[in-house]
Design a protein around this motif. Structure first.
Motif, PDB file in Angstrom:
ATOM      1  N   GLU A 177      -5.778 -10.911 -42.013  1.00 26.15           N
ATOM      2  CA  GLU A 177      -5.953  -9.460 -42.042  1.00 26.15           C
ATOM      3  C   GLU A 177      -6.076  -8.949 -43.468  1.00 26.15           C
ATOM      4  N   LYS A 212     -14.153  -6.540 -41.877  1.00 27.73           N
ATOM      5  CA  LYS A 212     -14.647  -6.083 -40.588  1.00 27.73           C
ATOM      6  C   LYS A 212     -14.183  -4.670 -40.264  1.00 27.73           C
ATOM      7  N   ASN A 238      -3.077  -1.388 -32.136  1.00 29.47           N
ATOM      8  CA  ASN A 238      -2.637  -2.537 -32.924  1.00 29.47           C
ATOM      9  C   ASN A 238      -3.471  -3.799 -32.733  1.00 29.47           C
ATOM     10  N   LEU A 239      -4.779  -3.632 -32.741  1.00 30.84           N
ATOM     11  CA  LEU A 239      -5.645  -4.812 -32.679  1.00 30.84           C
ATOM     12  C   LEU A 239      -5.785  -5.401 -34.083  1.00 30.84           C
ATOM     13  N   LEU A 240      -6.089  -6.691 -34.129  1.00 31.63           N
ATOM     14  CA  LEU A 240      -6.340  -7.334 -35.419  1.00 31.63           C
ATOM     15  C   LEU A 240      -7.713  -6.874 -35.899  1.00 31.63           C
ATOM     16  N   SER A 241      -7.739  -6.202 -37.051  1.00 29.93           N
ATOM     17  CA  SER A 241      -8.983  -5.553 -37.475  1.00 29.93           C
ATOM     18  C   SER A 241     -10.049  -6.548 -37.910  1.00 29.93           C
ATOM     19  N   GLN A 242      -9.639  -7.750 -38.291  1.00 27.68           N
ATOM     20  CA  GLN A 242     -10.610  -8.722 -38.783  1.00 27.68           C
ATOM     21  C   GLN A 242     -11.071  -9.693 -37.688  1.00 27.68           C
ATOM     22  N   ARG A 243     -10.669  -9.412 -36.446  1.00 27.25           N
ATOM     23  CA  ARG A 243     -11.121 -10.272 -35.354  1.00 27.25           C
ATOM     24  C   ARG A 243     -11.956  -9.464 -34.377  1.00 27.25           C
ATOM     25  N   TYR A 302     -16.115  -5.495 -33.368  1.00 30.01           N
ATOM     26  CA  TYR A 302     -14.840  -5.419 -34.073  1.00 30.01           C
ATOM     27  C   TYR A 302     -14.148  -4.107 -33.704  1.00 30.01           C
ATOM     28  N   VAL A 308     -13.095  -1.590 -35.210  1.00 30.67           N
ATOM     29  CA  VAL A 308     -13.588  -0.359 -35.823  1.00 30.67           C
ATOM     30  C   VAL A 308     -14.838   0.162 -35.119  1.00 30.67           C
TER      31      VAL A 308
END
Lengths: 220, 333
Positions: A142, A217, B92-97, B137, B139
């Motif tokens: 992250e 992302k 609360n999701l993982l932003s980079q996944r 993603y 976002v």
């Protein structure tokens, strides 16, 4: 004077500088990432709060960060000799560079990790993640874009330190600037080394920023 | 089945002690959609975090499927949490996944191999109606879509219980309804027990079969939703459940009287009584009242006649009947 011999010397010096900086960078991160992770997770709001560990590590980091690099470099000469067998040349500079940069990198990593939303960590905990899983599957991925920006800043700092090492026989562009620019008053050479260093910093900085942006992302 | 026994949580900050929850006793049966409602600061969030031991209770027990969570090792607790998932107000999701990557996360940590995890994640994306968003993603997704992904992620490990911490509070009313329907559907089709923490009455109304009201760190009332909602006993439950001025329009252009039924007047035909005894016609502009156990609650807006004498008689009648009122509309400052 900028003759062929000087151009060859500058070429070698650029490689020496890059070698010192990149190897130091890799080693500093190898040490700095664990430091940053430990500082983050043992802090009050971290996933494994541990006040003594956090305080002791924090003090050690601060001590090494507050010693001016040039002084550390000279003070560490015996240690350097014990480790690499010599006190001069680019390889010998790597030792004090890493000792100086690793705590700095540790703080950078700590601050990148602290930017992560606590809710995401809580969600990971609610799914039964172990602390180790949170570190390598949540915290580090992250924080990746922020870590890369931090690396661009760190490499600039290390480059600056490496130039200082030239004064005490460390080699690289710093040595050229010291030996020709400073002692022989060759302003032209001095200027050239400065320009080269500025260009190298710019390249590292830009590559870092672009990579971070590309990998992030969170940006649409 | 989840049993909470004498659950308390005290936060100590130097000299000051804050009691977040106190002596909570609740039993949540398999298949329930159990609502816990309270105002902010009542202790709801602490309570739900004590259920999965994200917060370790200072006293009392959480018994989940016959196991006291306070007595098992940390490793066993982590295992238990996989059958007790949670969703959050802020998703609360993982932003980079990607969406798919997020749903795979709980499967990865429980040791399911990558290919199998992906298949399961794709199935779940269908369940939540976002099969076409696997590469997106967080976002790039709306709030409602993010919550759907969070729900899919929570269901990945086939949990028995789903804890919802203000899961719809950040969503607009339409999205809230669709998320609640999804939860209801999951409860029905997969038999997942759901515990919902909320401050919104309509959430409880729409999906829960049982409700507990929390106020000031304690449970003040609990029971089947139909019972608690038709006859709330505690002050706080009344405040949360009984109709307010919602649905009663603002006075416009007329001289109006807003009648307030707050439970002190008897449920009797006030308006026809008023019409007869004051010898006037009453025009009702809007009303939102409810008869709860023979007592009237809510508000009503009526138009006042031009004649001052009649207006005076109306007020006198209302005073007699112990109905509170307020004049509104034209020429009222």
């Amino acid at each position: 004077m900028l003759d062929n011999a000087m151009i060859a010397l500058l070429g070698t010096s650029i490689w020496e500088t890059l070698y010192m900086v990149i190897v130091s960078m890799i080693l500093s991160y190898a040490i700095g990432i664990p430091i940053g992770v430990i500082l983050n997770i043992t802090s009050k709001d971290g996933i494994c709060p541990n006040r003594p560990v956090n305080a002791v590590l924090g003090v050690i980091v601060n001590i090494f960060r507050s010693i001016p690099f040039l002084i550390l470099l000279i003070w560490m000469l015996p240690v350097t000799e014990a480790i690499v067998g010599t006190m001069v040349g680019p390889t010998s500079v790597i030792v004090p560079l890493v000792v100086s940069a690793a705590p700095f990198v540790g703080r950078m990593v700590e601050s990148s990790l602290s930017e992560i939303d606590g809710g995401v960590i809580e969600a990971a905990q609610s799914m039964g993640s172990s602390s180790w899983q949170i570190i390598y599957k949540v915290l580090l991925p992250e924080a990746k874009p922020s870590l890369i920006i931090g690396a661009a800043i760190s490499i600039t700092t290390i480059l600056g330190y490496s130039a200082m090492a030239g004064i005490v026989g460390g080699g690289g562009l710093g040595a050229v600037a010291t030996n020709y620019g400073l002692y022989r008053y060759e302003d032209e050479i001095m200027l050239i080394t400065i320009v080269i260093i500025v260009v190298i910093v710019q390249i590292f900085q830009e590559v870092g920023m672009i990579t971070a942006k590309k990998l992030d992302k969170r940006l649409k | 089945m989840i049993e909470l026994k004498h659950l308390s949580k005290v936060y100590t900050n130097g000299q000051t002690k804050v009691e977040a929850i106190r002596d909570i006793n609740l039993t949540i049966e398999d298949g329930d959609i159990f609502g816990i409602i309270g105002l902010s600061g009542a202790g709801k969030s602490t309570l739900i975090r004590c259920i999965n031991f994200l917060e370790r209770p200072t006293e009392g027990q959480v018994i989940f499927d016959g196991v006291d969570l306070g007595t098992i090792t940390h490793r066993e607790l982590l295992k238990k949490r996989q059958s007790m998932s949670m969703i959050f107000q802020s998703f609360n999701l993982l932003s980079q996944r990607t969406a798919l990557g997020n749903i795979c996360y709980p499967l990865e940590i429980s040791g399911v191999d990558k290919k199998e995890a992906r298949e399961r994640a794709r199935e779940l994306l269908k369940v939540v109606g976002l099969a076409d968003k696997e590469k997106s993603y967080p976002v790039q997704l709306s709030g409602g879509q993010q919550q759907r992904i969070a729900i899919a992620r929570a269901l990945a490990t086939n949990p028995k219980v789903l804890l919802c911490d203000e899961a719809t509070s950040a969503l607009d009313p339409n999205t809230t309804s669709s998320i609640l329907e999804l939860l209801k559907e999951i409860n029905r089709s997969m038999g997942v027990t759901i515990i919902v923490i909320t401050h919104e009455m309509k959430v409880i109304e729409q999906i829960c079969n049982k409700v507990a009201v929390i106020d000031n760190s304690r449970i003040v009332e609990e029971g089947p939703v139909t019972e608690v909602f038709t006859a709330p006993k505690s002050q706080i439950a009344k405040q949360l459940i009984l109709p307010t001025n919602q649905g009663v329009p603002e006075a416009e252009g007329f001289r109006c009287l807003r009648l307030v039924f707050d439970g002190t007047s008897a449920f009797e035909p006030i308006i026809s009584g008023l019409s007869r005894s004051c010898d006037t016609n009453v025009n009702i502009l809007g009303a939102n009242t409810r008869n709860i156990d023979g007592v009237a609650y809510g508000q009503m807006l009526i138009q006042l006649p031009e004649d001052e004498a009649v207006t005076a008689r109306i007020k006198e009648y209302l005073d007699q009947k112990n109905v509170k009122y307020k004049e509104e509309g034209l020429n009222v400052g």
